[in-house]
Design a protein around this motif. Sequence first.
Motif, PDB file in Angstrom:
ATOM      1  N   CYS A  95      43.479  33.901  36.656  1.00  0.00           N
ATOM      2  CA  CYS A  95      43.626  34.840  37.772  1.00  0.00           C
ATOM      3  C   CYS A  95      43.730  34.026  39.057  1.00  0.00           C
ATOM      4  N   THR A  96      44.876  34.096  39.740  1.00  0.00           N
ATOM      5  CA  THR A  96      45.081  33.264  40.936  1.00  0.00           C
ATOM      6  C   THR A  96      44.392  33.829  42.176  1.00  0.00           C
ATOM      7  N   SER A 123      45.564  38.631  32.945  1.00  0.00           N
ATOM      8  CA  SER A 123      45.184  37.667  33.982  1.00  0.00           C
ATOM      9  C   SER A 123      43.844  38.045  34.626  1.00  0.00           C
ATOM     10  N   TYR A 125      42.867  41.039  36.064  1.00  0.00           N
ATOM     11  CA  TYR A 125      42.829  42.014  37.148  1.00  0.00           C
ATOM     12  C   TYR A 125      42.505  43.408  36.620  1.00  0.00           C
ATOM     13  N   TRP A 227      49.673  34.223  46.457  1.00  0.00           N
ATOM     14  CA  TRP A 227      48.949  34.237  45.180  1.00  0.00           C
ATOM     15  C   TRP A 227      49.734  34.988  44.104  1.00  0.00           C
ATOM     16  N   GLN A 231      51.018  33.579  40.643  1.00  0.00           N
ATOM     17  CA  GLN A 231      50.665  34.246  39.383  1.00  0.00           C
ATOM     18  C   GLN A 231      51.894  34.362  38.483  1.00  0.00           C
ATOM     19  N   ASN A 234      52.532  31.091  36.954  1.00  0.00           N
ATOM     20  CA  ASN A 234      51.595  30.839  35.859  1.00  0.00           C
ATOM     21  C   ASN A 234      52.016  31.552  34.583  1.00  0.00           C
ATOM     22  N   TRP A 235      52.649  32.694  34.738  1.00  0.00           N
ATOM     23  CA  TRP A 235      53.154  33.417  33.563  1.00  0.00           C
ATOM     24  C   TRP A 235      54.376  32.734  32.949  1.00  0.00           C
TER      25      TRP A 235
END
Length: 380
Positions: A95-96, A123, A125, A227, A231, A234-235
Amino acid sequence: MPELPNELDGLSESIEVIDKQIVELLAQRAELTTKVGEYKSKSGSPIYVAEAEASIITSRKSEAKRQGVSPVLIEDLMRRIMRESYHTKSTEFLCTNPDIKKIVVVGGAGALGRIFVDLFKRSGYQVEVLEEGDWAQSESIFEGAGLVLVAVPIKLTEIIISRLTQLPRTCILADVTSTKQKPLTAMMKAHQGPVVGLHPMFGPDVPSLVKQVVVVCHGRETEQYEWLLQQIRNWGGILQQCDAKEHDDAMVFIQVMRHFCSFVFGSHLAGENPDLQQLISLSSPIYRLELGMVGRLFAQAPALYADIIFDNKDSVAMLTEFSVKFNQALALVENSDKEKFIQQFTKVSAWFGDYAKQSLVDSKQFLLKADDDRTLSEER
């Protein structure tokens, strides 16, 4: 040579043993890459790193050459293996921005919306979905939201955005529509806080976001939604940034013209009514791929493609100009003007430049795959 059948049987058995070992090794590799993927996801490391993948392929090709194995075969095999390793559904992501208390996906029950709901949940959330029947509770749903993502059909996007006037000031408002100028303008008008336009360049059938392009059109307070962009990285997503007008201008060529041409080609085939199976069986790999792309269009929701083609303000002008070019090319055929055709062909080839040559190389892999997929049922 009576011993030949027995020798052949022995060779076949040896190959079968090796094939089983290959499957076992792939299973072991998949187990390891799953663990690597989980570690990367939780640590925030990118799932896909282009340089690392290229290095692996280069190394394996060198080994193949030393072993007398085709480097092309190994590259094809490694790319297929690595592609499979990216697509694990069990992965949880870092989670960013843990400070985000809630994410609301408007249209989160739709095909594209579900992808983002799943990714945000994986992630860490808290995610809520708002659908058509939930507007009576919208005030409580939006309360405390750090991000509201609009993922509704194009024709509804601006209408929905116009209703989002009471979001928290610090809430990020974003959309994932395939046009960007109108939605971005509507979001800037409806919300005084951070705004960003996104266009995922993929359909709802993608197994993951690895190597998938997401276009970013900045709106307001970019530092507040950095962010979110991280994210997406990151995915495994690849971000391409441009302004909304540049995006919409490009989409006329990338989406509108391509989909419209496929629609016309499919309509013409349906009107002429040839034997489709015969066309498939007689086609070389390149024509099967082209026919497959046309067929793919008609396996999807017609309203989606109608919105893409009709909603872009430049569609009519560009398609009209295309029809002029088509008729000019048709006139060359009608007049048997091969020399002029070759001149134009050469001119267009020069415009494509080195990309044409690279496309010739790259397409060979697609064609080999298409040839591999030909089935016995196609033989007539």
